[in-house]
Each structure stands twice: as structure tokens, then as C-alpha cells.
Design a protein around this motif. Structure first.
Motif, PDB file in Angstrom:
ATOM      1  N   PHE A 245       0.897  -1.214   0.137  1.00 55.85           N
ATOM      2  CA  PHE A 245       0.106   0.036  -0.027  1.00 55.85           C
ATOM      3  C   PHE A 245       0.680   1.220   0.159  1.00 55.85           C
ATOM      4  N   HIS A 246       0.717   2.091   1.077  1.00 53.93           N
ATOM      5  CA  HIS A 246       1.534   3.312   0.907  1.00 53.93           C
ATOM      6  C   HIS A 246       2.984   2.937   1.239  1.00 53.93           C
ATOM      7  N   GLY A 247       3.750   3.602   0.459  1.00 54.82           N
ATOM      8  CA  GLY A 247       5.367   3.513   0.756  1.00 54.82           C
ATOM      9  C   GLY A 247       6.008   2.285   0.342  1.00 54.82           C
ATOM     10  N   SER A 248       5.335   1.717  -0.028  1.00 51.21           N
ATOM     11  CA  SER A 248       5.635   0.333  -0.298  1.00 51.21           C
ATOM     12  C   SER A 248       6.910   0.252  -1.394  1.00 51.21           C
ATOM     13  N   PHE A 249       8.094   0.925  -0.861  1.00 51.05           N
ATOM     14  CA  PHE A 249       9.268   0.759  -2.032  1.00 51.05           C
ATOM     15  C   PHE A 249      10.506   1.039  -0.945  1.00 51.05           C
ATOM     16  N   LYS A 250      11.656   0.773  -1.400  1.00 49.05           N
ATOM     17  CA  LYS A 250      12.978   1.148  -0.660  1.00 49.05           C
ATOM     18  C   LYS A 250      13.057   2.539  -0.282  1.00 49.05           C
ATOM     19  N   GLY A 251      13.085   2.812   1.369  1.00 53.63           N
ATOM     20  CA  GLY A 251      13.199   4.045   1.817  1.00 53.63           C
ATOM     21  C   GLY A 251      11.608   4.753   2.050  1.00 53.63           C
ATOM     22  N   GLY A 252      10.457   3.989   1.858  1.00 48.16           N
ATOM     23  CA  GLY A 252       9.334   4.250   1.977  1.00 48.16           C
ATOM     24  C   GLY A 252       8.906   4.611   3.305  1.00 48.16           C
ATOM     25  N   LEU A 253       9.532   3.979   4.553  1.00 43.63           N
ATOM     26  CA  LEU A 253       9.464   4.292   5.985  1.00 43.63           C
ATOM     27  C   LEU A 253       9.733   5.770   6.219  1.00 43.63           C
ATOM     28  N   VAL A 254      10.920   5.757   5.916  1.00 39.30           N
ATOM     29  CA  VAL A 254      11.643   7.289   6.345  1.00 39.30           C
ATOM     30  C   VAL A 254      10.694   8.393   5.548  1.00 39.30           C
ATOM     31  N   GLN A 255      10.519   7.931   4.244  1.00 36.75           N
ATOM     32  CA  GLN A 255       9.523   9.080   3.544  1.00 36.75           C
ATOM     33  C   GLN A 255       8.260   9.231   3.964  1.00 36.75           C
ATOM     34  N   HIS A 256       7.626   8.270   4.700  1.00 41.22           N
ATOM     35  CA  HIS A 256       6.507   8.326   5.213  1.00 41.22           C
ATOM     36  C   HIS A 256       6.497   8.985   6.443  1.00 41.22           C
ATOM     37  N   SER A 257       7.439   8.818   7.393  1.00 38.79           N
ATOM     38  CA  SER A 257       7.694   9.531   8.593  1.00 38.79           C
ATOM     39  C   SER A 257       7.891  10.981   8.319  1.00 38.79           C
ATOM     40  N   LEU A 258       8.557  11.431   7.275  1.00 42.61           N
ATOM     41  CA  LEU A 258       8.593  12.908   6.964  1.00 42.61           C
ATOM     42  C   LEU A 258       7.269  13.327   6.782  1.00 42.61           C
ATOM     43  N   ASN A 259       6.534  12.553   5.843  1.00 40.75           N
ATOM     44  CA  ASN A 259       5.267  12.968   5.357  1.00 40.75           C
ATOM     45  C   ASN A 259       4.323  13.408   6.637  1.00 40.75           C
ATOM     46  N   VAL A 260       4.297  12.321   7.368  1.00 41.79           N
ATOM     47  CA  VAL A 260       3.738  12.677   8.551  1.00 41.79           C
ATOM     48  C   VAL A 260       3.822  13.756   9.410  1.00 41.79           C
ATOM     49  N   TYR A 261       5.210  14.087   9.629  1.00 39.04           N
ATOM     50  CA  TYR A 261       5.783  14.943  10.375  1.00 39.04           C
ATOM     51  C   TYR A 261       5.045  16.531   9.655  1.00 39.04           C
ATOM     52  N   HIS A 262       5.105  16.482   8.090  1.00 36.00           N
ATOM     53  CA  HIS A 262       4.886  17.655   7.487  1.00 36.00           C
ATOM     54  C   HIS A 262       3.314  17.849   7.785  1.00 36.00           C
ATOM     55  N   CYS A 263       2.746  16.736   7.684  1.00 38.06           N
ATOM     56  CA  CYS A 263       1.151  16.983   7.845  1.00 38.06           C
ATOM     57  C   CYS A 263       0.849  17.356   9.202  1.00 38.06           C
ATOM     58  N   LEU A 264       1.432  16.854  10.225  1.00 40.12           N
ATOM     59  CA  LEU A 264       1.157  17.292  11.579  1.00 40.12           C
ATOM     60  C   LEU A 264       1.623  18.591  11.856  1.00 40.12           C
ATOM     61  N   LYS A 265       2.648  19.133  11.197  1.00 39.74           N
ATOM     62  CA  LYS A 265       2.833  20.534  11.477  1.00 39.74           C
ATOM     63  C   LYS A 265       1.813  21.257  10.775  1.00 39.74           C
ATOM     64  N   ASP A 266       1.349  21.046   9.546  1.00 45.23           N
ATOM     65  CA  ASP A 266       0.277  21.995   9.016  1.00 45.23           C
ATOM     66  C   ASP A 266      -0.976  21.551   9.771  1.00 45.23           C
ATOM     67  N   TYR A 267      -1.168  20.474  10.174  1.00 48.45           N
ATOM     68  CA  TYR A 267      -2.593  20.338  11.110  1.00 48.45           C
ATOM     69  C   TYR A 267      -2.542  21.296  12.217  1.00 48.45           C
ATOM     70  N   LEU A 268      -1.491  21.150  12.979  1.00 44.85           N
ATOM     71  CA  LEU A 268      -1.447  21.896  14.284  1.00 44.85           C
ATOM     72  C   LEU A 268      -1.282  23.333  14.192  1.00 44.85           C
ATOM     73  N   SER A 269      -0.947  23.844  12.944  1.00 45.09           N
ATOM     74  CA  SER A 269      -0.668  25.460  12.666  1.00 45.09           C
ATOM     75  C   SER A 269      -1.815  26.079  12.180  1.00 45.09           C
ATOM     76  N   ARG A 270      -3.051  25.126  12.061  1.00 43.39           N
ATOM     77  CA  ARG A 270      -4.351  25.724  11.652  1.00 43.39           C
ATOM     78  C   ARG A 270      -4.979  26.597  12.596  1.00 43.39           C
ATOM     79  N   PRO A 271      -5.411  27.794  12.683  1.00 42.14           N
ATOM     80  CA  PRO A 271      -6.220  28.341  13.663  1.00 42.14           C
ATOM     81  C   PRO A 271      -7.518  27.860  14.137  1.00 42.14           C
ATOM     82  N   ARG A 272      -8.037  27.040  13.308  1.00 39.92           N
ATOM     83  CA  ARG A 272      -9.248  26.309  13.705  1.00 39.92           C
ATOM     84  C   ARG A 272      -8.959  25.068  14.667  1.00 39.92           C
ATOM     85  N   THR A 273      -7.840  24.468  14.431  1.00 35.66           N
ATOM     86  CA  THR A 273      -7.415  23.327  15.088  1.00 35.66           C
ATOM     87  C   THR A 273      -6.978  23.729  16.616  1.00 35.66           C
ATOM     88  N   LYS A 274      -6.366  24.865  16.722  1.00 40.30           N
ATOM     89  CA  LYS A 274      -5.848  25.468  18.154  1.00 40.30           C
ATOM     90  C   LYS A 274      -7.221  25.947  18.629  1.00 40.30           C
TER      91      LYS A 274
END
Length: 200
Positions: free
Chosen positions: A41-70
Motif C-alpha cells: 500500500f503506501h510507501g511500498s518501496f525502498k526508503g518508504g518508511l523514512v519518507q512516510h515518517s517525514l510526510n506525517v511530520y509535515h502533515c502534523l505541523k500543518d494540522y497543528l498550525s491551523r487556527p481552527r485546530t488550535k
């Protein structure tokens, strides 16, 4: 910059608690930076785990920065907490996948060929999120241990898509009690299904 270089840069800049250096050394000794994030499924390639971890980091940063979320949840977390839970939520997948061969028909030639594919070989069957918390607790302990909210966020980052035997009420209660768990779940789902997905 490679995914590994970006991961290490964000990690070193933000995760400062005692044990972080030893954990990073451990990650570099394992297949963390070369493993896939899933078998097909997602990230089913060599290096997919580290790429997924980065994607989650950027998504979390974005989600937590939204005024409505806060406004809704009163979320205000340190950069260290955000980096720690996002970058390390899937350390349970270290040394989890192996490569095997199977036959697949080549559509152009009509011939059957042996092709590699990922399969699971779980040598530490301790669940998913709970295994990540267990591994991290070997590096962050005493005064430097995961906070309760960090531990719950990592443990419940799969939310209701967790395939275990846990009662749904327990998952819902955890997400209600610990907003960071809900935020990490949202970030993980966004990264998995919208940024990565099986067809990306």
C-alpha cells in the motif's frame, strides 16, 4: 537533500532529550532508512518508511498550525514533541519486512518472470503503536521518558483503522483524552492515503 538527510536534520534540530543521540545511532544500524512503509500500500518501496515518517511530520505541523485546530482543541505542543511523535511513530516497522520472490507475468512479453516483493517477518509481535512506544522507552526513560500524551499519541496513531482486538470505545476514549493522538492519527491518514497511497 535525501529523505534520510532531511529526517536527520529535523531530528537533530528538534529532539534534544537525553537518549536521542543513541536512538539515532540505533536507527542508522537498522533498516529504518531503507525499509518500506508497507508491503503493497503506501510507501511500498525502498526508503518508504523514512519518507512516510517525514510526510506525517509535515502533515502534523500543518494540522497543528491551523487556527481552527488550535481554537477547537487548544493544541500547543513543543517542536520536540511534534518531531518525536511524527518521525518516530512507526519505529515498530524496523526489521519488520523481508524481500521474497514471486512469479509475475510480463504484460509486454507474455513471459513469467521472478520479481521481488515485500512480506512481513515480525520478530517482535507486540502490536503496532504499542511496539513503537516499547522501543522508544528503551532510549527515553526516567526524566526523559515520553510524556503520557506523546506515548498515547504514538500508541493510538492508527485510530479506528487499527486492526487489533481492542474495543472501539477504548480507542475513542484515548483520542478524546489526548488531542495529540487525534492530531497524529489525522496526519498519518493524510500522509498514507492522500500523499502516498497504493497508486501514487
Amino acid at each position: 537533500m535525501t529523505a534520510k538527510e532531511e529526517f536527520i536534520s529535523i531530528y537533530k534540530e528538534n529532539i534534544k532529550r537525553e537518549g536521542a543521540d543513541k536512538l539515532l545511532e540505533y536507527l542508522e544500524r537498522t533498516d529504518f532508512f531503507t525499509a518500506p512503509s508497507s508491503t503493497r500500500f503506501h510507501g511500498s518501496f525502498k526508503g518508504g518508511l523514512v519518507q512516510h515518517s517525514l510526510n506525517v511530520y509535515h502533515c502534523l505541523k500543518d494540522y497543528l498550525s491551523r487556527p481552527r485546530t488550535k481554537e477547537l482543541y487548544g493544541m500547543d505542543y513543543s517542536e520536540e514533541t511534534i518531531a518525536l511523535v511524527a518521525l518516530l511513530h512507526d519505529v515498530c516497522k524496523i526489521d519488520f519486512y523481508t524481500t521474497e520472490m514471486r512469479n509475475k507475468k510480463n504484460e509486454e512479453t507474455g513471459q513469467w518472470e521472478k520479481v521481488p516483493f515485500y512480506t512481513i517477518n515480525d520478530n517482535l509481535p507486540y502490536g503496532h503503536g504499542e511496539k513503537s512506544v516499547y522501543i522508544l522507552s528503551g532510549f527515553f526513560y526516567g526524566e526523559n521518558r515520553l510524556t503520557r500524551e506523546e506515548a498515547f499519541a504514538i500508541r493510538y496513531h492508527m485510530g479506528f483503522s487499527y486492526g487489533g482486538t481492542e474495543e472501539r470505545g477504548t480507542i475513542g476514549k484515548a483520542l478524546e483524552m489526548y488531542p495529540l493522538a487525534l492530531a497524529l492519527n489525522v496526519a498519518d491518514m493524510e500522509a498514507s492515503y492522500y500523499m502516498e497511497g497504493s497508486n501514487k
